[in-house]
Scaffold this motif. Structure first.
Motif, PDB file in Angstrom:
ATOM      1  N   VAL A 108     -28.764   3.239 -39.036  1.00 46.80           N
ATOM      2  CA  VAL A 108     -28.047   2.862 -40.260  1.00 46.80           C
ATOM      3  C   VAL A 108     -26.791   3.719 -40.402  1.00 46.80           C
ATOM      4  O   VAL A 108     -26.724   4.837 -39.897  1.00 46.80           O
ATOM      5  N   HIS A 109     -25.821   3.152 -41.110  1.00 46.87           N
ATOM      6  CA  HIS A 109     -24.598   3.886 -41.452  1.00 46.87           C
ATOM      7  C   HIS A 109     -24.544   3.968 -42.973  1.00 46.87           C
ATOM      8  O   HIS A 109     -24.206   2.982 -43.631  1.00 46.87           O
ATOM      9  N   PHE A 110     -24.889   5.126 -43.516  1.00 45.50           N
ATOM     10  CA  PHE A 110     -24.856   5.278 -44.972  1.00 45.50           C
ATOM     11  C   PHE A 110     -23.558   5.954 -45.450  1.00 45.50           C
ATOM     12  O   PHE A 110     -23.314   6.088 -46.642  1.00 45.50           O
TER      13      PHE A 110
ATOM     14  N   LEU B 208     -21.159   8.396 -37.514  1.00 42.36           N
ATOM     15  CA  LEU B 208     -19.810   7.901 -37.814  1.00 42.36           C
ATOM     16  C   LEU B 208     -19.818   7.048 -39.071  1.00 42.36           C
ATOM     17  O   LEU B 208     -20.879   6.615 -39.527  1.00 42.36           O
ATOM     18  N   ASN B 209     -18.613   6.861 -39.572  1.00 39.55           N
ATOM     19  CA  ASN B 209     -18.322   6.210 -40.864  1.00 39.55           C
ATOM     20  C   ASN B 209     -18.453   7.201 -42.015  1.00 39.55           C
ATOM     21  O   ASN B 209     -17.802   7.026 -43.028  1.00 39.55           O
ATOM     22  N   SER B 210     -19.304   8.212 -41.860  1.00 37.71           N
ATOM     23  CA  SER B 210     -19.141   9.325 -42.788  1.00 37.71           C
ATOM     24  C   SER B 210     -17.838   9.998 -42.366  1.00 37.71           C
ATOM     25  O   SER B 210     -17.441   9.943 -41.204  1.00 37.71           O
TER      26      SER B 210
ATOM     27  N   ALA C 259     -22.747   7.811 -29.022  1.00 35.52           N
ATOM     28  CA  ALA C 259     -21.368   7.661 -28.570  1.00 35.52           C
ATOM     29  C   ALA C 259     -20.990   6.190 -28.561  1.00 35.52           C
ATOM     30  O   ALA C 259     -21.846   5.313 -28.421  1.00 35.52           O
ATOM     31  N   PHE C 260     -19.712   5.959 -28.705  1.00 34.48           N
ATOM     32  CA  PHE C 260     -19.144   4.611 -28.594  1.00 34.48           C
ATOM     33  C   PHE C 260     -18.405   4.507 -27.264  1.00 34.48           C
ATOM     34  O   PHE C 260     -17.604   5.380 -26.937  1.00 34.48           O
ATOM     35  N   MET C 261     -18.656   3.453 -26.518  1.00 32.69           N
ATOM     36  CA  MET C 261     -17.890   3.224 -25.292  1.00 32.69           C
ATOM     37  C   MET C 261     -16.618   2.433 -25.601  1.00 32.69           C
ATOM     38  O   MET C 261     -15.721   2.347 -24.775  1.00 32.69           O
TER      39      MET C 261
ATOM     40  N   GLU D 257     -13.776   1.347 -29.054  1.00 33.35           N
ATOM     41  CA  GLU D 257     -13.329   1.895 -30.342  1.00 33.35           C
ATOM     42  C   GLU D 257     -14.249   1.410 -31.461  1.00 33.35           C
ATOM     43  O   GLU D 257     -14.741   0.291 -31.409  1.00 33.35           O
ATOM     44  N   CYS D 258     -14.428   2.268 -32.465  1.00 32.40           N
ATOM     45  CA  CYS D 258     -15.495   1.963 -33.423  1.00 32.40           C
ATOM     46  C   CYS D 258     -15.004   1.380 -34.735  1.00 32.40           C
ATOM     47  O   CYS D 258     -15.811   1.048 -35.599  1.00 32.40           O
ATOM     48  N   GLY D 259     -13.701   1.252 -34.909  1.00 32.25           N
ATOM     49  CA  GLY D 259     -13.218   0.617 -36.138  1.00 32.25           C
ATOM     50  C   GLY D 259     -12.709   1.603 -37.180  1.00 32.25           C
ATOM     51  O   GLY D 259     -12.126   1.200 -38.183  1.00 32.25           O
TER      52      GLY D 259
ATOM     53  N   LEU E 116     -26.083   4.565 -27.268  1.00 28.46           N
ATOM     54  CA  LEU E 116     -24.762   4.059 -26.926  1.00 28.46           C
ATOM     55  C   LEU E 116     -24.441   2.716 -27.525  1.00 28.46           C
ATOM     56  O   LEU E 116     -25.244   1.774 -27.441  1.00 28.46           O
ATOM     57  N   HIS E 117     -23.252   2.650 -28.108  1.00 31.61           N
ATOM     58  CA  HIS E 117     -22.643   1.357 -28.413  1.00 31.61           C
ATOM     59  C   HIS E 117     -21.954   0.961 -27.110  1.00 31.61           C
ATOM     60  O   HIS E 117     -20.930   1.541 -26.742  1.00 31.61           O
ATOM     61  N   ALA E 118     -22.564  -0.009 -26.419  1.00 29.27           N
ATOM     62  CA  ALA E 118     -22.116  -0.331 -25.059  1.00 29.27           C
ATOM     63  C   ALA E 118     -21.335  -1.646 -25.036  1.00 29.27           C
ATOM     64  O   ALA E 118     -21.892  -2.733 -24.931  1.00 29.27           O
TER      65      ALA E 118
ATOM     66  N   LYS F  48     -19.557 -10.721 -39.739  1.00 25.88           N
ATOM     67  CA  LYS F  48     -18.875 -10.140 -38.578  1.00 25.88           C
ATOM     68  C   LYS F  48     -19.537  -8.833 -38.176  1.00 25.88           C
ATOM     69  O   LYS F  48     -19.764  -7.951 -39.013  1.00 25.88           O
ATOM     70  N   CYS F  49     -19.812  -8.702 -36.900  1.00 33.39           N
ATOM     71  CA  CYS F  49     -20.315  -7.442 -36.356  1.00 33.39           C
ATOM     72  C   CYS F  49     -19.878  -7.346 -34.909  1.00 33.39           C
ATOM     73  O   CYS F  49     -19.336  -8.296 -34.350  1.00 33.39           O
ATOM     74  N   ALA F  50     -20.127  -6.187 -34.325  1.00 31.48           N
ATOM     75  CA  ALA F  50     -19.793  -5.978 -32.918  1.00 31.48           C
ATOM     76  C   ALA F  50     -20.966  -5.283 -32.239  1.00 31.48           C
ATOM     77  O   ALA F  50     -21.424  -4.279 -32.765  1.00 31.48           O
ATOM     78  N   PRO F  51     -21.431  -5.796 -31.081  1.00 36.65           N
ATOM     79  CA  PRO F  51     -21.058  -7.066 -30.478  1.00 36.65           C
ATOM     80  C   PRO F  51     -21.271  -8.209 -31.470  1.00 36.65           C
ATOM     81  O   PRO F  51     -22.081  -8.096 -32.381  1.00 36.65           O
TER      82      PRO F  51
ATOM     83  N   SER G   3     -31.767  -1.959 -37.973  1.00 40.18           N
ATOM     84  CA  SER G   3     -30.875  -2.852 -38.727  1.00 40.18           C
ATOM     85  C   SER G   3     -29.402  -2.779 -38.341  1.00 40.18           C
ATOM     86  O   SER G   3     -28.679  -3.749 -38.499  1.00 40.18           O
ATOM     87  N   ASP G   4     -28.909  -1.627 -37.865  1.00 40.32           N
ATOM     88  CA  ASP G   4     -27.460  -1.403 -37.782  1.00 40.32           C
ATOM     89  C   ASP G   4     -26.767  -1.788 -39.087  1.00 40.32           C
ATOM     90  O   ASP G   4     -25.752  -2.495 -39.089  1.00 40.32           O
ATOM     91  N   HIS G   5     -27.343  -1.315 -40.178  1.00 38.50           N
ATOM     92  CA  HIS G   5     -26.724  -1.548 -41.500  1.00 38.50           C
ATOM     93  C   HIS G   5     -25.375  -0.840 -41.525  1.00 38.50           C
ATOM     94  O   HIS G   5     -25.305   0.383 -41.480  1.00 38.50           O
ATOM     95  N   SER G   6     -24.302  -1.607 -41.552  1.00 42.26           N
ATOM     96  CA  SER G   6     -22.965  -1.002 -41.571  1.00 42.26           C
ATOM     97  C   SER G   6     -22.081  -1.726 -42.579  1.00 42.26           C
ATOM     98  O   SER G   6     -21.264  -2.582 -42.233  1.00 42.26           O
ATOM     99  N   PRO G   7     -22.268  -1.370 -43.860  1.00 39.27           N
ATOM    100  CA  PRO G   7     -21.571  -2.084 -44.933  1.00 39.27           C
ATOM    101  C   PRO G   7     -20.156  -1.570 -45.143  1.00 39.27           C
ATOM    102  O   PRO G   7     -19.772  -0.539 -44.593  1.00 39.27           O
TER     103      PRO G   7
ATOM    104  N   TRP H  89     -13.676  -5.872 -41.512  1.00 43.64           N
ATOM    105  CA  TRP H  89     -14.620  -4.823 -41.115  1.00 43.64           C
ATOM    106  C   TRP H  89     -15.758  -5.426 -40.282  1.00 43.64           C
ATOM    107  O   TRP H  89     -16.383  -6.415 -40.690  1.00 43.64           O
ATOM    108  N   GLY H  90     -16.029  -4.785 -39.156  1.00 44.20           N
ATOM    109  CA  GLY H  90     -17.130  -5.230 -38.304  1.00 44.20           C
ATOM    110  C   GLY H  90     -18.381  -4.457 -38.651  1.00 44.20           C
ATOM    111  O   GLY H  90     -18.474  -3.256 -38.382  1.00 44.20           O
ATOM    112  N   GLY H  91     -19.335  -5.120 -39.251  1.00 40.43           N
ATOM    113  CA  GLY H  91     -20.571  -4.454 -39.623  1.00 40.43           C
ATOM    114  C   GLY H  91     -21.305  -5.333 -40.617  1.00 40.43           C
ATOM    115  O   GLY H  91     -20.677  -5.911 -41.507  1.00 40.43           O
ATOM    116  N   ILE H  92     -22.609  -5.426 -40.440  1.00 39.06           N
ATOM    117  CA  ILE H  92     -23.426  -6.293 -41.296  1.00 39.06           C
ATOM    118  C   ILE H  92     -24.295  -5.426 -42.191  1.00 39.06           C
ATOM    119  O   ILE H  92     -24.874  -4.430 -41.731  1.00 39.06           O
TER     120      ILE H  92
HETATM  121  N1  LIG Z   1     -18.159   1.522 -37.235  1.00 35.67           N
HETATM  122  C1  LIG Z   1     -19.352   0.905 -37.292  1.00 35.67           C
HETATM  123  O1  LIG Z   1     -20.196   1.141 -38.119  1.00 35.67           O
HETATM  124  N2  LIG Z   1     -19.588   0.014 -36.390  1.00 35.67           N
HETATM  125  C2  LIG Z   1     -20.807  -0.702 -36.373  1.00 35.67           C
HETATM  126  N3  LIG Z   1     -20.402  -2.035 -36.479  1.00 35.67           N
HETATM  127  C3  LIG Z   1     -20.932  -3.161 -35.989  1.00 35.67           C
HETATM  128  N4  LIG Z   1     -22.051  -3.114 -35.305  1.00 35.67           N
HETATM  129  O2  LIG Z   1     -20.379  -4.223 -36.173  1.00 35.67           O
HETATM  130  C4  LIG Z   1     -21.515  -0.377 -35.073  1.00 35.67           C
HETATM  131  O3  LIG Z   1     -22.629   0.105 -35.100  1.00 35.67           O
HETATM  132  O4  LIG Z   1     -20.907  -0.587 -34.030  1.00 35.67           O
END
Ligand SMILES: NC(=O)NC(NC(N)=O)C(=O)[O-]
Ligand SMILES: [Zn+2]
Ligand SMILES: [Zn+2]
Length: 443
Positions: free
Chosen positions: A63-65, A96-98, A150-152, A154-156, A184-186, A285-288, A313-317, A332-335
């Motif tokens: 999760v990304h809080f 990340l995102n914090s 790590a992100f392979m 760019e993370c946004g 890894l975010h691959a 929208k999310c990535a992948p 979940s990859d919660h990324s609001p 923004w890419g994240g669900i």
């Molecule tokens: N900066 C993000 O939170 N990115 C996230 N975003 C997504 N999955 O769309 C992730 O985990 O890659």
């Protein structure tokens, strides 16, 4: 035996079995599991679970809080309340995102303090691996980082640099020495940057164009590269948010070659396809990106075969304005979805596709707890474990409404979706952290 709480006449779901029992809890632990009707209630608080299924509290490893620094996007309080409402009792917060990201000991301690004050459930923190912090990994590990992320690609955001190959390789060497794990975010940065630029220059800006700019091949290429690095360095790997069966199969092949790697997917890849993305719009929208319907079914097949280790979940609001950009490429890419992981799996998995309840408990609780060293305290309903439980009415249908969401922003691609399987209570170390409010009696 003395209990603080007893849960009577429920149906227990473990990774290997589904059976009726009473549960006795003392000091936050499960101390008795016995035949229904046989427990000595005494002065204990009673939860009547007749007709309900008890699942082990979910362990959401992704999760990304966003706290500190972007707590207007989410935060530990709203985030952990959302998780509790969805039966999650342990989460791992991404580095990340914090802002600043969790890449040094000082930042780790600062985040830990905030989480301690605000979270209503248990948590652990990821440390980040970025180009300039290889010397800091040991400190983060010593402070208790659950692993490194790590992100392979760019993370946004600008404040968390992606790991180039050099960083990745050296970081993996270091992480292997520390006997930790790298998540890894691959996705291949080169492939997706090239395809994204090309699409934008050619004014191909539809949702489908966005999806095509991040093809499965870019995930495959990144995974291929990193499993080779793992072969050489001995670093343990966890590949997050895999969107396709082809990637799962490549990871399986690596496992068969003796590489210590696990695969995660997320509820949205098991539930939503590009067609739904087109209907729902930027919220999805999310990535992948979300994939074709056949890819969704492919992932279910992988899950049934036991090839997916973890579902998180990859919660990324984000705030609404970042989801309201003109071009889908800028959105923004994240669900936001962490409140509904179990609801998606019960509805789409158990009810629609016959996925066994035990399999759902395995990938949401047991496997994550084992992979990250929290088992047997977490991850399964057994004597001696933490009383982390969620109680579900398996056949109750509900339509998710925005006001049901406990997120800071009431945004989610699941709003309006009909789910089968409703959360009634969640207990974290024996304490009730969520109880359904009865709509008929509340005013
Ligand atoms: N900066 C993000 O939170 N990115 C996230 N975003 C997504 N999955 O769309 C992730 O985990 O890659
Ligand atoms: Zn990611
Ligand atoms: Zn993520």
């Amino acid at each position: 035996m003395v209990f603080d709480t007893v849960i009577l006449s429920g149906t227990i779901v473990t990774e290997s079995d589904v059976f009726d029992a009473d549960i006795g809890i003392h000091n936050g632990k499960i101390v008795t599991i016995c035949e229904s009707g046989s427990i000595e209630v005494g002065d204990a608080k009673v939860i009547d679970a007749s007709g309900l299924h008890l699942f082990p509290g979910l362990v959401d490893v992704h999760v990304h809080f966003n706290e500190p620094g972007r707590d207007l996007w989410e935060g530990f309080e709203t985030g952990s309340k959302s998780l509790a409402a969805g039966g999650v009792t342990t989460f791992f917060d991404m580095p990340l995102n914090s802002n600043p990201p969790t890449t040094t000991k000082e930042r780790f301690l600062e985040k830990q303090q905030l989480a301690n004050e605000k979270s209503i459930i248990d948590y652990r923190l990821w440390g980040g691996l970025v180009p300039d912090n290889i010397e800091r990994l040991e400190d983060l590990h010593k402070e208790g980082a659950i692993g490194f992320k790590a992100f392979m690609s760019e993370c946004g955001t600008d404040d968390f640099q992606h790991a180039d190959n050099d960083t990745l390789f050296k970081g993996m060497e270091r992480i292997a020495e520390l006997e930790s794990i790298l998540a890894l975010h691959a996705e291949s940065n080169e492939m997706i940057n090239y395809l994204t630029d090309k699409a934008q220059k050619e004014k191909r800006l539809s949702i489908r164009d966005y999806c095509n700019s991040r093809p499965v091949l870019s995930e495959l290429e990144a995974v291929e590269r990193v499993v080779r690095y793992a072969e050489l360095t001995g670093c343990k790997l966890h590949i997050v948010h895999v969107s396709s069966k082809r990637v799962i199969e490549r990871i399986k092949e690596a496992k068969e070659q003796g590489i210590d790697v696990t695969a995660e997917t997320c509820p949205h890849y098991l539930c939503l396809s590009i067609e739904e993305f087109e209907k729902i719009g930027p919220t999805a929208k999310c990535a992948p990106p979300l994939r074709e319907r056949q890819e969704v079914e492919g992932l279910w097949n992988s899950l049934k075969k036991g090839d997916i280790d973890i579902i998180s979940s990859d919660h990324s609001p984000s705030p609404p304005d970042l989801k309201a950009q003109e071009s889908i490429f800028e959105v923004w890419g994240g669900i936001a979805g962490c409140q509904n992981t179990l609801h998606v799996l019960l509805t789409e998995g158990y009810h629609k596709r016959g996925v066994p309840l035990s399999k759902i408990a395995e990938v949401t609780a047991l496997n994550p707890a084992k992979r990250f060293g929290l088992f047997p305290k977490k991850g399964s309903i057994r004597i001696g474990s933490d009383a982390d439980l969620t109680l579900i009415q398996l056949n109750e249908t509900f339509v998710l409404k925005a006001e049901d969401l406990k997120y800071r922003h009431k945004i989610s691609p699941y709003i309006g979706k009909t789910f089968i399987g409703k959360t009634k209570y969640t207990l974290s170390r024996g304490q009730c952290v969520f109880e359904e409010v009865d709509e008929k009696t509340s005013v």
